[in-house]
Design an enzyme around this catalytic site. Structure first.
Site, PDB file in Angstrom:
ATOM      1  N   SER A 156       8.367  -1.568  -4.853  1.00 21.68           N
ATOM      2  CA  SER A 156       8.909  -2.744  -4.160  1.00 21.68           C
ATOM      3  C   SER A 156      10.179  -3.206  -4.844  1.00 21.68           C
ATOM      4  O   SER A 156      10.369  -2.980  -6.046  1.00 21.68           O
ATOM      5  CB  SER A 156       7.874  -3.876  -4.186  1.00 21.68           C
ATOM      6  OG  SER A 156       8.456  -5.125  -3.874  1.00 21.68           O
ATOM      7  N   TYR A 168       2.488  -8.931  -8.758  1.00 22.67           N
ATOM      8  CA  TYR A 168       2.832  -7.976  -7.701  1.00 22.67           C
ATOM      9  C   TYR A 168       3.848  -6.953  -8.212  1.00 22.67           C
ATOM     10  O   TYR A 168       3.699  -5.746  -7.987  1.00 22.67           O
ATOM     11  CB  TYR A 168       3.384  -8.747  -6.509  1.00 22.67           C
ATOM     12  CG  TYR A 168       3.704  -7.916  -5.292  1.00 22.67           C
ATOM     13  CD1 TYR A 168       2.689  -7.470  -4.455  1.00 22.67           C
ATOM     14  CD2 TYR A 168       5.019  -7.605  -4.967  1.00 22.67           C
ATOM     15  CE1 TYR A 168       2.973  -6.719  -3.323  1.00 22.67           C
ATOM     16  CE2 TYR A 168       5.314  -6.851  -3.846  1.00 22.67           C
ATOM     17  CZ  TYR A 168       4.292  -6.421  -3.021  1.00 22.67           C
ATOM     18  OH  TYR A 168       4.593  -5.679  -1.904  1.00 22.67           O
ATOM     19  N   LYS A 172       3.505  -2.853  -8.575  1.00 19.20           N
ATOM     20  CA  LYS A 172       4.425  -1.960  -7.870  1.00 19.20           C
ATOM     21  C   LYS A 172       5.241  -1.107  -8.844  1.00 19.20           C
ATOM     22  O   LYS A 172       5.559   0.050  -8.550  1.00 19.20           O
ATOM     23  CB  LYS A 172       5.355  -2.785  -6.974  1.00 19.20           C
ATOM     24  CG  LYS A 172       4.655  -3.445  -5.794  1.00 19.20           C
ATOM     25  CD  LYS A 172       4.097  -2.403  -4.840  1.00 19.20           C
ATOM     26  CE  LYS A 172       3.586  -2.997  -3.552  1.00 19.20           C
ATOM     27  NZ  LYS A 172       3.093  -1.964  -2.602  1.00 19.20           N
TER      28      LYS A 172
END
Length: 321
Positions: A156, A168, A172
């Site tokens: 990401s 997050y 990723k």
């Protein structure tokens, strides 16, 4: 071959997160090109709650209505058994697994580091790098046996840094190391492993704050424009390995790991480190190693030594006695 349509006839591809957004767009495209598709999606909300079989079933019905072949899998990828079950679904339905593209990911509410939830951290880690490794482990013997496989992971843009994205982004960013290592392991068996950092309108990006940028983004970045690139990486035509691409809106760009040549001192004092930093921070003389062995050789050469660590053909360190 230029001018020849890329097809997936006879190939079985597992698409996680296949019930919505990027996964749905990719599943539909692959099926339209002849692939047998496992639509893996347990239908949860972005926080991992409220599972539902409906999204996966809806995409399967759409594929079948268009004349394609697909089955649904609603196993929970946050568990080892669930990840294994997703691979098993392809073997049970189609007798093989040729491709794996892992879109599935929760995205709990953004939080500053002092409010980071252990529950949210564990969830994003389990559905991203844990599930990726569990599924790769399960699929690997089958891909190696047939001397063919294509795997695509989804990092990401969060890896560049964004407020409140620590958990997050950590999940990723793990795909970078996973992709680079598995690409080396798969070379001898024609298993190619790459990654895509997507820009697309999804349930996550629909939560952008209202702005001119958000309006432009949603008008420019439909999931279908990422699906095309992901599908190519899953195809027999794919001739790249261990690469990470940014994709969105029709733009495709290569993301690399880079290191500059830096500065070499005596390494004796804190003050020397301070004085070397302007040269270290200079935006110049970068190199882009393809693996740890190539990186070790480059660094050794900067010291005047002709040699390198062997890590692309064998394990870099000896096993424990």
């Amino acid at each position: 071959m230029a001018g020849t349509d890329i097809r997936f006839d006879g190939r079985a591809v597992l698409v996680t997160g296949g019930g919505r957004g990027l996964g749905r767009a990719t599943a539909l495209l692959l099926a339209a090109r002849g692939a047998q598709v496992v639509v893996a999606d347990n239908g949860t909300a972005m926080d991992g709650e409220a599972a539902s079989q409906a999204p996966a079933d809806a995409v399967v019905a759409e594929i079948v209505a268009a004349g394609g072949t697909a089955v649904a899998c609603t196993a929970d990828l946050a568990t080892e058994d669930g990840a294994d079950a997703a691979v098993a679904a392809s073997l049970a339905a189609f007798g093989r697994i040729d491709g794996l593209v892992h879109f599935a990911s929760p995205c709990p509410d953004l939080k500053a580091i002092d409010r980071l939830s252990s529950r949210d951290l564990e969830l994003v880690m389990r559905v991203n790098p844990f599930a990726a490794l569990w599924m790769a482990r399960a699929a690997w013997p089958h891909m190696a046996r047939q001397h063919y496989g294509r795997i695509v992971f989804m990092p990401s843009g969060a890896i560049y840094g964004a407020m409140g994205n620590t958990d997050y982004a950590a999940a990723k960013a793990a795909y970078i190391g996973i992709t680079r290592c598995l690409a080396l392991e798969g070379m001898k068996d024609n298993v190619r492993v790459n990654a895509v950092s997507p820009s697309a309108t999804t349930r996550m990006t629909e939560r952008f704050h209202p702005s001119a940028y958000a309006e432009w983004f949603h008008a420019t970045m439909p999931p279908e424009k990422v699906a095309a690139g992901a599908a190519w990486l899953l195809s027999e035509d794919c001739d790249v390995n261990g690469e990470i691409f940014a994709m969105g809106g029709g733009r495709i760009a290569r993301i690399t790991l880079a290191e500059n040549e830096g500065a070499i001192g005596e390494g004796a004092t804190i003050e020397e480190v301070r004085d070397l930093m302007p040269r270290v921070m200079a935006d110049e003389a970068f190199f882009h190693p393809r693996d740890l062995g190539e990186r070790s050789g480059k660094v050794a050469a900067l010291f005047g030594f002709d040699g390198r660590l062997s890590s692309d053909k064998e394990f870099a360190v000896k096993p424990n006695d």
